[in-house]
Design a protein around this motif. Structure first.
Motif, PDB file in Angstrom:
ATOM      1  N   PHE A  77      14.526  77.094  67.079  1.00 15.78           N
ATOM      2  CA  PHE A  77      15.672  76.717  66.171  1.00 15.78           C
ATOM      3  C   PHE A  77      17.050  76.924  66.723  1.00 15.78           C
ATOM      4  CE2 PHE A  77      12.639  78.909  63.351  1.00 15.78           C
ATOM      5  CZ  PHE A  77      12.629  78.177  62.316  1.00 15.78           C
ATOM      6  N   ALA A  78      18.078  76.094  66.149  1.00 14.05           N
ATOM      7  CA  ALA A  78      19.316  75.806  66.790  1.00 14.05           C
ATOM      8  C   ALA A  78      20.140  77.140  66.755  1.00 14.05           C
ATOM      9  CB  ALA A  78      20.243  74.998  66.059  1.00 14.05           C
ATOM     10  N   LEU A  79      20.682  77.703  67.875  1.00 14.50           N
ATOM     11  CA  LEU A  79      21.550  78.636  67.907  1.00 14.50           C
ATOM     12  C   LEU A  79      22.893  78.120  67.160  1.00 14.50           C
ATOM     13  CD1 LEU A  79      21.741  79.751  71.542  1.00 14.50           C
ATOM     14  CD2 LEU A  79      20.756  81.158  69.648  1.00 14.50           C
ATOM     15  N   VAL A  80      23.454  76.848  67.441  1.00 15.75           N
ATOM     16  CA  VAL A  80      24.292  76.016  66.819  1.00 15.75           C
ATOM     17  C   VAL A  80      23.835  74.622  66.800  1.00 15.75           C
ATOM     18  CG1 VAL A  80      26.602  75.389  66.712  1.00 15.75           C
ATOM     19  CG2 VAL A  80      26.235  77.814  67.184  1.00 15.75           C
ATOM     20  N   SER A  81      24.302  73.972  65.764  1.00 14.71           N
ATOM     21  CA  SER A  81      23.984  72.612  65.743  1.00 14.71           C
ATOM     22  C   SER A  81      25.256  71.934  64.958  1.00 14.71           C
ATOM     23  CB  SER A  81      22.563  72.224  65.121  1.00 14.71           C
ATOM     24  OG  SER A  81      22.672  72.393  63.581  1.00 14.71           O
ATOM     25  N   VAL A  82      25.556  70.868  65.307  1.00 11.56           N
ATOM     26  CA  VAL A  82      26.631  70.090  64.534  1.00 11.56           C
ATOM     27  C   VAL A  82      26.194  68.781  64.311  1.00 11.56           C
ATOM     28  CG1 VAL A  82      29.024  69.014  65.027  1.00 11.56           C
ATOM     29  CG2 VAL A  82      28.422  71.438  65.550  1.00 11.56           C
ATOM     30  N   ALA A  83      26.422  68.225  63.288  1.00 16.74           N
ATOM     31  CA  ALA A  83      26.177  66.633  62.976  1.00 16.74           C
ATOM     32  C   ALA A  83      27.568  66.172  62.521  1.00 16.74           C
ATOM     33  CB  ALA A  83      25.321  66.436  61.773  1.00 16.74           C
ATOM     34  N   ALA A  84      27.948  64.945  62.976  1.00 12.85           N
ATOM     35  CA  ALA A  84      29.159  64.610  62.531  1.00 12.85           C
ATOM     36  C   ALA A  84      29.224  63.016  62.426  1.00 12.85           C
ATOM     37  CB  ALA A  84      30.479  65.064  63.563  1.00 12.85           C
ATOM     38  N   VAL A  85      29.840  62.662  61.435  1.00  6.96           N
ATOM     39  CA  VAL A  85      30.271  61.003  61.200  1.00  6.96           C
ATOM     40  C   VAL A  85      31.832  60.827  61.289  1.00  6.96           C
ATOM     41  CG1 VAL A  85      30.194  59.212  59.629  1.00  6.96           C
ATOM     42  CG2 VAL A  85      28.392  60.918  59.539  1.00  6.96           C
ATOM     43  N   VAL A 107      24.552  78.499  61.759  1.00 12.31           N
ATOM     44  CA  VAL A 107      25.586  79.628  61.727  1.00 12.31           C
ATOM     45  C   VAL A 107      25.436  80.094  60.212  1.00 12.31           C
ATOM     46  CG1 VAL A 107      26.982  78.709  63.406  1.00 12.31           C
ATOM     47  CG2 VAL A 107      27.224  77.818  61.028  1.00 12.31           C
ATOM     48  N   ALA A 108      24.525  79.712  59.356  1.00 10.39           N
ATOM     49  CA  ALA A 108      24.579  80.271  58.035  1.00 10.39           C
ATOM     50  C   ALA A 108      23.250  79.870  57.275  1.00 10.39           C
ATOM     51  CB  ALA A 108      25.533  79.320  57.063  1.00 10.39           C
ATOM     52  N   HIS A 109      23.024  80.627  56.200  1.00  9.29           N
ATOM     53  CA  HIS A 109      21.726  80.574  55.616  1.00  9.29           C
ATOM     54  C   HIS A 109      21.320  78.970  55.232  1.00  9.29           C
ATOM     55  CE1 HIS A 109      18.071  81.578  53.237  1.00  9.29           C
ATOM     56  NE2 HIS A 109      18.646  80.904  52.224  1.00  9.29           N
ATOM     57  N   ARG A 143      32.509  85.245  59.452  1.00  7.52           N
ATOM     58  CA  ARG A 143      32.251  86.654  59.676  1.00  7.52           C
ATOM     59  C   ARG A 143      31.057  86.623  59.998  1.00  7.52           C
ATOM     60  NH1 ARG A 143      36.880  86.551  59.819  1.00  7.52           N
ATOM     61  NH2 ARG A 143      38.560  86.877  58.618  1.00  7.52           N
ATOM     62  N   PRO A 144      30.793  86.731  61.360  1.00  7.68           N
ATOM     63  CA  PRO A 144      29.436  86.643  62.018  1.00  7.68           C
ATOM     64  C   PRO A 144      28.727  87.985  61.651  1.00  7.68           C
ATOM     65  CG  PRO A 144      30.862  86.604  63.685  1.00  7.68           C
ATOM     66  CD  PRO A 144      31.666  86.472  62.330  1.00  7.68           C
ATOM     67  N   VAL A 145      27.373  88.170  61.695  1.00  7.42           N
ATOM     68  CA  VAL A 145      26.572  89.266  61.742  1.00  7.42           C
ATOM     69  C   VAL A 145      26.606  89.741  63.158  1.00  7.42           C
ATOM     70  CG1 VAL A 145      25.222  88.794  59.662  1.00  7.42           C
ATOM     71  CG2 VAL A 145      24.497  88.460  62.026  1.00  7.42           C
ATOM     72  N   ALA A 146      26.309  91.129  63.227  1.00  9.42           N
ATOM     73  CA  ALA A 146      26.335  91.754  64.489  1.00  9.42           C
ATOM     74  C   ALA A 146      25.422  91.146  65.440  1.00  9.42           C
ATOM     75  CB  ALA A 146      26.028  93.326  64.449  1.00  9.42           C
ATOM     76  N   GLY A 147      26.012  90.999  66.779  1.00  8.96           N
ATOM     77  CA  GLY A 147      24.898  90.209  67.750  1.00  8.96           C
ATOM     78  C   GLY A 147      25.146  88.716  67.771  1.00  8.96           C
ATOM     79  N   ASN A 148      25.622  88.170  66.727  1.00  6.80           N
ATOM     80  CA  ASN A 148      25.954  86.655  66.725  1.00  6.80           C
ATOM     81  C   ASN A 148      27.354  86.198  66.775  1.00  6.80           C
ATOM     82  OD1 ASN A 148      23.357  85.869  66.440  1.00  6.80           O
ATOM     83  ND2 ASN A 148      23.285  85.694  64.228  1.00  6.80           N
ATOM     84  N   GLU A 149      28.306  87.141  67.342  1.00  5.20           N
ATOM     85  CA  GLU A 149      29.671  86.884  67.221  1.00  5.20           C
ATOM     86  C   GLU A 149      30.105  85.596  68.226  1.00  5.20           C
ATOM     87  OE1 GLU A 149      28.560  89.830  67.891  1.00  5.20           O
ATOM     88  OE2 GLU A 149      29.415  91.093  66.401  1.00  5.20           O
ATOM     89  N   PHE A 150      29.200  85.395  69.175  1.00  5.20           N
ATOM     90  CA  PHE A 150      29.267  84.266  70.213  1.00  5.20           C
ATOM     91  C   PHE A 150      29.137  82.886  69.547  1.00  5.20           C
ATOM     92  CE2 PHE A 150      24.742  84.923  70.041  1.00  5.20           C
ATOM     93  CZ  PHE A 150      24.301  83.691  69.920  1.00  5.20           C
ATOM     94  N   GLN A 156      32.738  76.074  67.596  1.00  5.50           N
ATOM     95  CA  GLN A 156      33.985  75.624  67.853  1.00  5.50           C
ATOM     96  C   GLN A 156      33.831  74.595  68.972  1.00  5.50           C
ATOM     97  OE1 GLN A 156      36.908  78.753  68.542  1.00  5.50           O
ATOM     98  NE2 GLN A 156      37.306  78.754  66.116  1.00  5.50           N
ATOM     99  N   GLY A 157      33.279  74.972  70.329  1.00  2.02           N
ATOM    100  CA  GLY A 157      33.182  74.252  71.403  1.00  2.02           C
ATOM    101  C   GLY A 157      32.283  72.877  71.107  1.00  2.02           C
TER     102      GLY A 157
END
Length: 179
Positions: A77-85, A107-109, A143-150, A156-157
């Motif tokens: 599963f993605a830690l973070v993913s970004v799709a953009a147009v 990053v969300a449900h 507002r990330p849950v504990a342990g996911n602040e990174f 953003q990056g």
């Protein structure tokens, strides 16, 4: 796939007991609430019969991509993913953003449509600084849950990197490079 479809403004066509209905992908997923076992708004017996994506805009240049950041080189599963147009007017003195559609995953449900960033980018110059400001504004209230602040910094990056790539910006400067 849901993150990419959200960025594309896709529509899910569903056949159910009451007939056919059309659901924007951004409205397909639901928060757990009182029924945490239900991830979508689909009813028992509903069948997805099609997924439709609107044609790209009439911009001088429209580009899209999807990037998934994960723990290891697998199907994790993605830690973070970004799709953009990104729709650019490259005939302006400097490339200008006509519109941007951005969705985040991991990053969300459900896929997170970055509407604040999209509004900030419309009409802006296609620069890393514009992308940084938009990404920061989008995630300033996260507002990330504990342990996911990174994930906030990571998201953003990745947003900045993906948008810069779509705009054709070089690695270290603001000037577009030839493709």
């Amino acid at each position: 796939m849901a993150v990419a479809l959200a960025a594309l403004d896709a529509i899910v066509v569903v056949l159910g007991a009451a007939g056919e209905k059309r659901i924007p992908v951004a409205q397909l997923h639901r928060l757990p609430g009182d029924e945490p076992e239900r991830d979508t708004v689909l009813e028992h017996g509903d069948l997805i019969t099609a997924v439709e994506s609107p044609p790209p805009g009439r911009a001088t240049r429209t580009r899209s991509t999807y990037r998934k950041i994960r723990d290891r080189a697998s199907f994790a599963f993605a830690l973070v993913s970004v799709a953009a147009v990104l729709e650019l007017d490259v005939e302006a003195t400097r490339p200008t953003i006509l519109s941007a559609r951005i969705a985040l995953g991991g990053v969300a449900h459900a896929p997170w449509r970055a509407r604040r960033a999209e509004r900030l980018l419309a009409g802006a110059l296609a620069t890393r600084e514009s992308f940084r400001r938009a990404a920061a504004a989008e995630l300033e209230q996260a507002r990330p849950v504990a342990g996911n602040e990174f994930k906030v910094t990571m998201a953003q990056g990745v947003m900045v990197s993906v948008l810069a790539e779509l705009a054709g910006l070089g690695e270290e400067n603001e000037e577009p490079h030839d493709e």
